[in-house]
Design an enzyme around this catalytic site. Sequence first.
Site, PDB file in Angstrom:
ATOM      1  N   LYS A  20      -5.283  -9.530  -5.681  1.00  0.00           N
ATOM      2  CA  LYS A  20      -4.673  -9.002  -4.452  1.00  0.00           C
ATOM      3  C   LYS A  20      -4.767  -7.475  -4.405  1.00  0.00           C
ATOM      4  CE  LYS A  20      -0.504 -10.688  -5.078  1.00  0.00           C
ATOM      5  NZ  LYS A  20      -0.669 -11.223  -6.457  1.00  0.00           N
ATOM      6  N   ARG A  91       7.357 -12.573  -1.063  1.00  0.00           N
ATOM      7  CA  ARG A  91       7.224 -13.428  -2.246  1.00  0.00           C
ATOM      8  C   ARG A  91       8.236 -14.556  -2.218  1.00  0.00           C
ATOM      9  NH1 ARG A  91       4.840  -9.308  -5.737  1.00  0.00           N
ATOM     10  NH2 ARG A  91       4.175 -10.045  -7.751  1.00  0.00           N
ATOM     11  N   ARG A 130      -6.567  -6.232 -17.776  1.00  0.00           N
ATOM     12  CA  ARG A 130      -6.428  -5.278 -16.673  1.00  0.00           C
ATOM     13  C   ARG A 130      -5.973  -3.918 -17.195  1.00  0.00           C
ATOM     14  NH1 ARG A 130      -2.895  -6.862 -11.486  1.00  0.00           N
ATOM     15  NH2 ARG A 130      -1.130  -6.889 -12.903  1.00  0.00           N
ATOM     16  N   ARG A 163      -0.291  -2.245 -17.910  1.00  0.00           N
ATOM     17  CA  ARG A 163       1.059  -2.407 -17.359  1.00  0.00           C
ATOM     18  C   ARG A 163       1.971  -3.083 -18.361  1.00  0.00           C
ATOM     19  NH1 ARG A 163       0.569  -4.795 -11.342  1.00  0.00           N
ATOM     20  NH2 ARG A 163       2.280  -6.046 -12.145  1.00  0.00           N
ATOM     21  N   ARG A 174       5.922 -14.550 -15.054  1.00  0.00           N
ATOM     22  CA  ARG A 174       5.604 -14.192 -13.663  1.00  0.00           C
ATOM     23  C   ARG A 174       4.888 -15.343 -12.974  1.00  0.00           C
ATOM     24  NH1 ARG A 174       2.092  -9.312 -14.935  1.00  0.00           N
ATOM     25  NH2 ARG A 174       1.729  -9.147 -12.716  1.00  0.00           N
TER      26      ARG A 174
END
Length: 222
Positions: A20, A91, A130, A163, A174
Amino acid sequence: MSSAAKPQIVILLGAPGTGKGTQSAWLSKELGVPSLSTGEMLRAEAAHNPELKRLLAAGSLVSDGLVCQAVAAKLRRELSSTGVILDGFPRTVAQAEFLDALLDELGLPRPLVVHLLVKEDALLTRLTSRRQCPACSALYNLETRPSRAGAFCELDGERLVQREDDTEQVIRRRYEDYRQVVNPLVDFYHRGDYYVINGDRDPGLVSSELLEIIAGPSALAA
Ligand code: AMP
């Protein structure tokens, strides 16, 4: 969306790691329309709010009230005439209901929702590899899109970081949250402008399909 005067609200829906952030940054540049990532907004706020920082590091969803107020303030202030690409919002169904009411209030159209689907086992690898620039938020991936500047951002030379919530344990948490909210959200949107895209492909292909959905087939020929 780029040339039309009418603003358009695009929602990118998908689990953590479906792309996203990458796609909304690309689309925003391509179409000249701002993107709004609630995750980025909250991470900026968490820099001076230890309680929020703790929540984000644990991968917990922030309260609907806090997120909705932050999004409303931003949309009212900056984005009502241009439209916006929403990454990470809504969300929950409560957030989706809030957004509809806000769009009505601002005289904006109902959103176009694009749902990015990626197989669950690919998500963990995507997220643990990431890396992000802490200054400009540019996204990289050690496997699929490494920085040409190695451990540093190609755009501003900052050292890239992982992160805090991109660790395996937090990613699983998550993802579980996502699984619990996604079906009610799809039920909420599927009768409107709702599209599904296979995100398990080269990001360039995903971008093309996304653009075709948002701007119409002629956008690719232009
Ligand atoms: P993201 O950058 O979209 O992966 O979001 C990072 C984190 O910010 C999430 O794990 C949540 O803790 C929080 N967050 C972002 N957007 C929302 C939202 N719409 N509602 C609740 N929490 C959110």
